[in-house]
Design a protein around this motif. Structure first.
Motif, PDB file in Angstrom:
ATOM      1  N   ALA A 101       0.712  -1.059   0.131  1.00 46.18           N
ATOM      2  CA  ALA A 101      -0.184   0.263   0.029  1.00 46.18           C
ATOM      3  C   ALA A 101       0.984   1.289  -0.015  1.00 46.18           C
ATOM      4  CB  ALA A 101      -1.050   0.168   1.245  1.00 46.18           C
ATOM      5  N   LEU A 102       1.844   1.215   0.791  1.00 47.94           N
ATOM      6  CA  LEU A 102       2.935   2.558   0.619  1.00 47.94           C
ATOM      7  C   LEU A 102       3.784   2.567  -0.573  1.00 47.94           C
ATOM      8  CD1 LEU A 102       4.373   1.982   4.610  1.00 47.94           C
ATOM      9  CD2 LEU A 102       2.503   3.480   3.757  1.00 47.94           C
ATOM     10  N   MET A 103       4.053   1.479  -1.129  1.00 50.23           N
ATOM     11  CA  MET A 103       4.780   1.688  -2.367  1.00 50.23           C
ATOM     12  C   MET A 103       3.913   2.069  -3.388  1.00 50.23           C
ATOM     13  SD  MET A 103       7.328  -1.749  -2.396  1.00 50.23           S
ATOM     14  CE  MET A 103       7.909  -1.231  -3.726  1.00 50.23           C
ATOM     15  N   ALA A 104       2.434   1.673  -3.552  1.00 52.07           N
ATOM     16  CA  ALA A 104       1.472   2.254  -4.269  1.00 52.07           C
ATOM     17  C   ALA A 104       1.121   3.504  -4.163  1.00 52.07           C
ATOM     18  CB  ALA A 104       0.132   1.243  -4.135  1.00 52.07           C
ATOM     19  N   SER A 105       1.225   3.980  -3.117  1.00 44.10           N
ATOM     20  CA  SER A 105       1.082   5.415  -2.831  1.00 44.10           C
ATOM     21  C   SER A 105       2.376   6.491  -3.302  1.00 44.10           C
ATOM     22  CB  SER A 105       0.804   5.633  -1.154  1.00 44.10           C
ATOM     23  OG  SER A 105       0.574   7.147  -0.877  1.00 44.10           O
ATOM     24  N   ALA A 106       3.458   5.740  -3.022  1.00 45.21           N
ATOM     25  CA  ALA A 106       4.606   6.343  -3.598  1.00 45.21           C
ATOM     26  C   ALA A 106       4.739   6.381  -5.192  1.00 45.21           C
ATOM     27  CB  ALA A 106       5.959   5.766  -3.084  1.00 45.21           C
ATOM     28  N   ALA A 107       3.945   5.266  -5.512  1.00 41.70           N
ATOM     29  CA  ALA A 107       4.111   5.466  -7.181  1.00 41.70           C
ATOM     30  C   ALA A 107       3.090   6.499  -7.636  1.00 41.70           C
ATOM     31  CB  ALA A 107       3.596   3.770  -7.633  1.00 41.70           C
ATOM     32  N   TYR A 108       2.028   6.296  -7.007  1.00 45.71           N
ATOM     33  CA  TYR A 108       0.730   7.645  -7.564  1.00 45.71           C
ATOM     34  C   TYR A 108       1.440   8.956  -7.313  1.00 45.71           C
ATOM     35  CZ  TYR A 108      -2.786  10.749  -6.883  1.00 45.71           C
ATOM     36  OH  TYR A 108      -3.842  12.014  -7.163  1.00 45.71           O
ATOM     37  N   THR A 110       4.751   9.500  -7.965  1.00 48.56           N
ATOM     38  CA  THR A 110       5.706   9.787  -8.702  1.00 48.56           C
ATOM     39  C   THR A 110       5.134   9.788 -10.127  1.00 48.56           C
ATOM     40  OG1 THR A 110       7.244   8.329  -7.361  1.00 48.56           O
ATOM     41  CG2 THR A 110       7.855   8.197  -9.678  1.00 48.56           C
ATOM     42  N   PHE A 111       4.262   9.035 -10.468  1.00 53.60           N
ATOM     43  CA  PHE A 111       3.474   8.836 -11.766  1.00 53.60           C
ATOM     44  C   PHE A 111       2.182   9.535 -11.781  1.00 53.60           C
ATOM     45  CE2 PHE A 111       6.178   5.113 -11.227  1.00 53.60           C
ATOM     46  CZ  PHE A 111       7.206   5.453 -12.336  1.00 53.60           C
ATOM     47  N   PRO A 112       1.939  11.058 -12.048  1.00 55.16           N
ATOM     48  CA  PRO A 112       0.795  11.504 -11.810  1.00 55.16           C
ATOM     49  C   PRO A 112      -0.472  11.085 -12.783  1.00 55.16           C
ATOM     50  CG  PRO A 112       2.490  13.099 -11.813  1.00 55.16           C
ATOM     51  CD  PRO A 112       3.186  11.921 -12.366  1.00 55.16           C
ATOM     52  N   SER A 113       0.225  10.350 -13.855  1.00 47.39           N
ATOM     53  CA  SER A 113      -0.661  10.023 -14.964  1.00 47.39           C
ATOM     54  C   SER A 113      -1.693   8.782 -14.271  1.00 47.39           C
ATOM     55  CB  SER A 113      -0.058   9.329 -16.186  1.00 47.39           C
ATOM     56  OG  SER A 113       0.895   8.292 -15.793  1.00 47.39           O
ATOM     57  N   LEU A 114      -1.459   8.098 -13.205  1.00 43.31           N
ATOM     58  CA  LEU A 114      -2.281   7.328 -12.572  1.00 43.31           C
ATOM     59  C   LEU A 114      -3.683   8.043 -12.166  1.00 43.31           C
ATOM     60  CD1 LEU A 114       0.262   5.069 -10.582  1.00 43.31           C
ATOM     61  CD2 LEU A 114      -0.569   4.606 -12.689  1.00 43.31           C
ATOM     62  N   GLU A 115      -3.673   8.996 -12.184  1.00 49.25           N
ATOM     63  CA  GLU A 115      -4.659   9.932 -11.677  1.00 49.25           C
ATOM     64  C   GLU A 115      -5.877   9.902 -12.763  1.00 49.25           C
ATOM     65  OE1 GLU A 115      -7.477  11.662  -9.401  1.00 49.25           O
ATOM     66  OE2 GLU A 115      -5.533  11.257  -8.751  1.00 49.25           O
ATOM     67  N   PRO A 189       3.006  -5.885 -14.279  1.00 44.14           N
ATOM     68  CA  PRO A 189       1.872  -5.950 -15.418  1.00 44.14           C
ATOM     69  C   PRO A 189       1.196  -4.674 -15.200  1.00 44.14           C
ATOM     70  CG  PRO A 189       2.169  -7.979 -14.300  1.00 44.14           C
ATOM     71  CD  PRO A 189       3.023  -7.000 -13.743  1.00 44.14           C
ATOM     72  N   ILE A 190       0.832  -4.133 -13.862  1.00 45.08           N
ATOM     73  CA  ILE A 190       0.219  -2.966 -13.615  1.00 45.08           C
ATOM     74  C   ILE A 190       0.773  -1.831 -14.151  1.00 45.08           C
ATOM     75  CG2 ILE A 190      -0.921  -1.670 -11.817  1.00 45.08           C
ATOM     76  CD1 ILE A 190      -1.150  -4.217 -10.190  1.00 45.08           C
ATOM     77  N   LEU A 191       2.067  -1.377 -13.734  1.00 39.77           N
ATOM     78  CA  LEU A 191       2.710  -0.323 -14.224  1.00 39.77           C
ATOM     79  C   LEU A 191       2.862  -0.429 -15.659  1.00 39.77           C
ATOM     80  CD1 LEU A 191       4.861   0.347 -11.261  1.00 39.77           C
ATOM     81  CD2 LEU A 191       2.796   1.566 -11.724  1.00 39.77           C
TER      82      LEU A 191
END
Length: 647
Positions: A101-108, A110-115, A189-191
């Motif tokens: 969960a913390l790593m996914a939050s950091a990815a968000y 880092t990559f604003p396009s996930l919004e 696969p997700i990213l």
């Protein structure tokens, strides 16, 4: 010295580790209050928290299924029980959920396009599947093989393999470094779909993560659920889908079966165990691989609604601690009530747990009846029928001894088991109420210098034996009973020179100068008030009396600690400590270990009390005697932490 990245950064926080979700929850609340309230559910942090919660309960439900022995005992791969050591070892199994969960939050961030991801995109799901098969699977395979090298295995991966019996929580039990790598492999696969090919979606994230968890739980559940007929009809599937049997071989023969979910890569890497398919066929079809019959069965019963949640298949961690009512049970009570109704309708005994003692399998079965039902006159026939069916089932299976728990051998219900032995004279299984050892435990807990005791429940099966034994020792026994006829009947059983030591009393006031109370009938706080200060309450009443008096001490129910060589024991018996069982349970164990061929039902043979006691000590069982005051009991119950993260 601890290897780098082997320990979890928050391992010293205990239950406070969940505060790491605080910033996520704060963002969700802020979005709900200060931004467009209708869009707060689209918040990335909201989905992360929802996913964590969903995954936590997903692992919990799968763990419950794995421990439902009454459903899947015949399809278990490893029939040994999960012991306390493994439960404690895997207590913080959910650390990886927090990490991801913390790593996914950091990815968000880092990559604003996930919004603003769409809800669904079918092409993204196909892309993720291709990336999983082509990248994640082979990458995991080679990394996993690398962790079986001497240095990495000794410093990191050996922790995972210390769990002898695979369980869903075992899937999450690994070092920090291993889960960092696994999270990266899982994120490919997700990213890749979301960033490289720009066809990701929220549906993809939820589906992929849930399916990933499903496959991880499947491989570690220790229950073979995939039918071998599927592979017979479609042989190529055996290389695309691993089975619980397939993965279990990796835990027993660690140089084989390294794949993530697809045995294809083991076949390519020449690490596929040659026994994988045949063992799967045997367990799936239950041909030549049936469960070993238990030598001993303890037939228990549920005490009340809250204690019904203490079964190992509900909360493994909760069952591994002595039972006490906890705050987290309150929201679950409606569900427990529904299960109670279903149990009444189903009305079948079920296997709760088992352990191994000196090569002999001991099982606990439970009658689906709650304590209060045993005191309803119209329920007696139905309860006796269920107990009788359990005894006959044990007889058919080849069980040697079946021991009856407290209310299952109630004198008014079935004469302490006499009803069944008289009705079925050709029983090969020995029916044991275990009360002889119960009496022995209580009597050996009474101080040797006592001259007088006050006994309630004096004309019960146990009360009679205790009174007759004590009067032979020239100890005065104040027998509380209103039935002069029953009192005189017991008094006549005593030797002539000892009969004067048995005294009938009809009121609690008669014991106001007696500091040794043996309680065999539930007494109220008002009735306890007649005991003088410094009184110790010995007891053999179910449920135990309330520790009301602060200036008195209270003993636990008669119990014994099992020998140290017991294996596979991972649940506490009601309020007993780990490795401790009720004396009637221990009495059945001794009956088996001694190889006695008689039924122990009906009245207690007073002459055998010392004999059974010596036999129990000879086999390594030890008496358990604890004295607590009302104050210490209340304090302990209120302050003892009970984390619920270990499934």
């Amino acid at each position: 010295m601890v290897a780098p990245l082997s320990a979890w950064p928050w391992e010293n926080l205990g239950a406070f580790k969940y505060l790491l979700f605080g910033p996520m929850l704060a963002q969700v609340v802020h979005s709900r209050i200060y931004e467009d309230g209708s869009n707060y559910m689209s918040s990335w942090c909201f989905h992360l928290f929802l996913l964590w919660h969903t995954r936590f309960w997903f692992f919990g439900i799968f763990s419950s299924f794995s421990n439902m022995l009454f459903i899947n005992c015949g399809r278990r791969i490893n029939h040994n029980g999960v012991d306390f050591n493994q439960i404690d070892l895997e207590w913080d199994w959910d650390n990886f959920l927090i990490l991801q969960a913390l790593m996914a939050s950091a990815a968000y961030y880092t990559f604003p396009s996930l919004e603003g991801l769409p809800l669904w995109n079918t092409s993204g799901l196909i892309t993720a599947l291709i990336l999983h098969i082509g990248v994640s699977e082979p990458l995991y395979y080679w990394v996993h093989r690398g962790f079986h090298g001497q240095f990495l295995f000794q410093n990191y991966h050996s922790l995972h393999h210390r769990s002898a019996i695979p369980q869903p929580s075992t899937a999450g039990h690994a070092t920090f470094l291993e889960h960092l790598i696994l999270t990266a492999i899982m994120g490919v696969p997700i990213l890749g779909s979301c960033l490289m090919f720009n066809n990701g979606s929220l549906g993809l994230i939820y589906c992929y993560i849930v399916m990933f968890d499903l496959m991880r739980c499947l491989g570690h559940c220790n229950i073979e659920v995939i039918p071998h007929q599927l592979f017979d009809a479609f042989p190529f599937l055996r290389y695309l889908l691993y089975t619980p049997t397939y993965h279990s071989l990796h835990h027993t023969e660690m140089d084989t079966n390294f794949c993530l979910f697809m045995p294809l890569y083991d076949a390519i890497g020449n690490t596929l165990n040659s026994k994988s398919w045949e063992l799967h066929r045997k367990i799936s079809s239950q041909i030549g691989y049936r469960e070993r019959v238990a030598d001993f069965v303890f037939l228990a019963h549920v005490v009340d609604l809250s204690s019904s949640m203490h079964a190992p298949f509900v909360w493994r961690s909760f069952a591994s601690k002595p039972f006490a009512v906890r705050f987290f049970q309150i929201p679950c009570l409606p569900g427990a009530f529904g299960v109670m109704l279903a149990m009444w309708a189903w009305a079948k005994t079920f296997t709760v747990s088992f352990y191994n003692l000196r090569g002999r399998l001991h099982q606990t079965w439970a009658v689906p009846r709650f304590g209060f039902q045993y005191f309803l006159p119209f329920a007696a026939d139905g309860i006796n029928k269920q107990i009788e069916e359990a005894i006959l089932k044990a007889d058919r299976l080849g069980v040697k001894v079946i021991s009856l728990a407290a209310l299952n051998k109630n004198e008014a219900l079935n004469g302490g088991g006499t009803l069944f032995v008289s009705k079925h004279e050709d029983l090969k299984v020995r029916v044991v109420h275990g009360n002889t050892l119960t009496a022995a435990v209580i009597l050996n807990d009474v101080p040797k210098d006592v001259e007088e005791v006050f006994l309630t429940g004096a004309t019960s099966k146990l009360g009679r034996a205790i009174a007759l034994y004590l009067c032979r020792k020239k100890i005065r026994v104040l027998m509380l009973t209103l039935s002069t006829e029953r009192y005189q009947k017991i008094q006549k059983e005593a030797p002539l020179d000892c009969q004067s030591y048995l005294v009938q009393v009809t009121k609690y006031q008669a014991a106001r100068n007696c500091k040794t109370w043996i309680v065999g009938k539930w007494i109220t706080p008002r009735e306890q008030s007649w005991a003088p200060a410094g009184t110790h309450f010995h007891q053999f009443v179910v449920p135990p009396i309330l520790p009301f008096r602060r200036n008195c001490t209270y003993g636990d129910l008669a119990a014994m600690r099992l020998p140290t060589d017991v294996e596979g024991l991972g649940s506490c018996e009601y309020t007993m400590d780990r490795g401790v069982v009720h004396a009637c349970h221990a009495g059945g164990v001794v009956h088996l270990l001694e190889g006695w061929t008689h039924h122990e039902v009906g009245p207690i043979d007073v002459d055998r009390i010392d004999f059974v006691w010596e036999a129990a000590l000879k086999h390594g069982l030890k008496p358990v005697s604890t004295k607590t005051t009302a104050t210490t009991t209340a304090t302990t119950s209120a302050t003892t932490p009970m984390p619920t993260n270990s499934l």
